[in-house]
Design a protein around this motif. Sequence first.
Motif, PDB file in Angstrom:
ATOM      1  N   GLU A 106       0.718  -1.279   0.003  1.00 27.61           N
ATOM      2  CA  GLU A 106      -0.070  -0.041   0.028  1.00 27.61           C
ATOM      3  C   GLU A 106       0.943   1.211   0.176  1.00 27.61           C
ATOM      4  N   ARG A 117      -3.933  11.046 -13.163  1.00 27.66           N
ATOM      5  CA  ARG A 117      -3.378   9.572 -12.843  1.00 27.66           C
ATOM      6  C   ARG A 117      -2.985   8.935 -14.336  1.00 27.66           C
ATOM      7  N   SER A 152      -1.122   2.407 -13.811  1.00 28.64           N
ATOM      8  CA  SER A 152      -2.166   1.273 -14.055  1.00 28.64           C
ATOM      9  C   SER A 152      -2.152   0.435 -13.071  1.00 28.64           C
ATOM     10  N   ILE A 153      -3.091   0.159 -12.574  1.00 34.70           N
ATOM     11  CA  ILE A 153      -3.414  -0.828 -11.144  1.00 34.70           C
ATOM     12  C   ILE A 153      -4.116  -2.034 -11.562  1.00 34.70           C
ATOM     13  N   GLY A 163      -5.900  -4.128  -7.967  1.00 31.60           N
ATOM     14  CA  GLY A 163      -5.784  -3.352  -6.729  1.00 31.60           C
ATOM     15  C   GLY A 163      -6.751  -2.190  -6.827  1.00 31.60           C
ATOM     16  N   GLU A 164      -6.362  -1.039  -6.035  1.00 28.24           N
ATOM     17  CA  GLU A 164      -7.178   0.133  -6.098  1.00 28.24           C
ATOM     18  C   GLU A 164      -6.521   1.446  -5.988  1.00 28.24           C
ATOM     19  N   PHE A 165      -6.986   2.670  -6.615  1.00 28.81           N
ATOM     20  CA  PHE A 165      -6.551   3.714  -6.689  1.00 28.81           C
ATOM     21  C   PHE A 165      -7.751   4.692  -6.039  1.00 28.81           C
ATOM     22  N   THR A 166      -7.192   5.398  -4.865  1.00 31.16           N
ATOM     23  CA  THR A 166      -8.211   6.268  -4.278  1.00 31.16           C
ATOM     24  C   THR A 166      -7.742   7.889  -4.321  1.00 31.16           C
ATOM     25  N   HIS A 167      -8.415   8.669  -4.377  1.00 36.25           N
ATOM     26  CA  HIS A 167      -8.147  10.150  -4.117  1.00 36.25           C
ATOM     27  C   HIS A 167      -9.179  10.794  -3.471  1.00 36.25           C
ATOM     28  N   SER A 200      -2.616  -1.140  -3.345  1.00 39.91           N
ATOM     29  CA  SER A 200      -3.313   0.014  -3.347  1.00 39.91           C
ATOM     30  C   SER A 200      -2.644   1.250  -3.310  1.00 39.91           C
ATOM     31  N   HIS A 239      -3.240   5.545  -2.532  1.00 36.16           N
ATOM     32  CA  HIS A 239      -4.339   6.338  -1.977  1.00 36.16           C
ATOM     33  C   HIS A 239      -3.603   7.603  -2.071  1.00 36.16           C
TER      34      HIS A 239
END
Length: 102
Positions: free
Chosen positions: A38, A51, A54-55, A58-62, A97, A99
Amino acid sequence: NTPHFHIDCWLGNAQINLVNPELAGKEVHLYIHGGLSEVKIFVPPGTQISRRISIVLGEFTHKKRMNLMGIFKKSKQPIDNNLSFHLIIHGSFVLGSVHVRY
């Protein structure tokens, strides 16, 4: 003068604090590669995020950081956008991930 940062994060966690007056108003490139981990990136309010990472699985958060003490304060402090910049996130991340928090 465009700042470039390179982060490799495998099997662990990383926290990157980009709240720095020297980055204000600049275009900052952050290259992240890794997986099974993470990565948390802290930026000042008002920072523009692009952005280009490439994920995979998994995840990408903002989003804005939650501050429990801020809920109970009656007076809200104004947002200071003087430290904001344009952050471009490049790279690839697998089974983990990324974040972005401000």
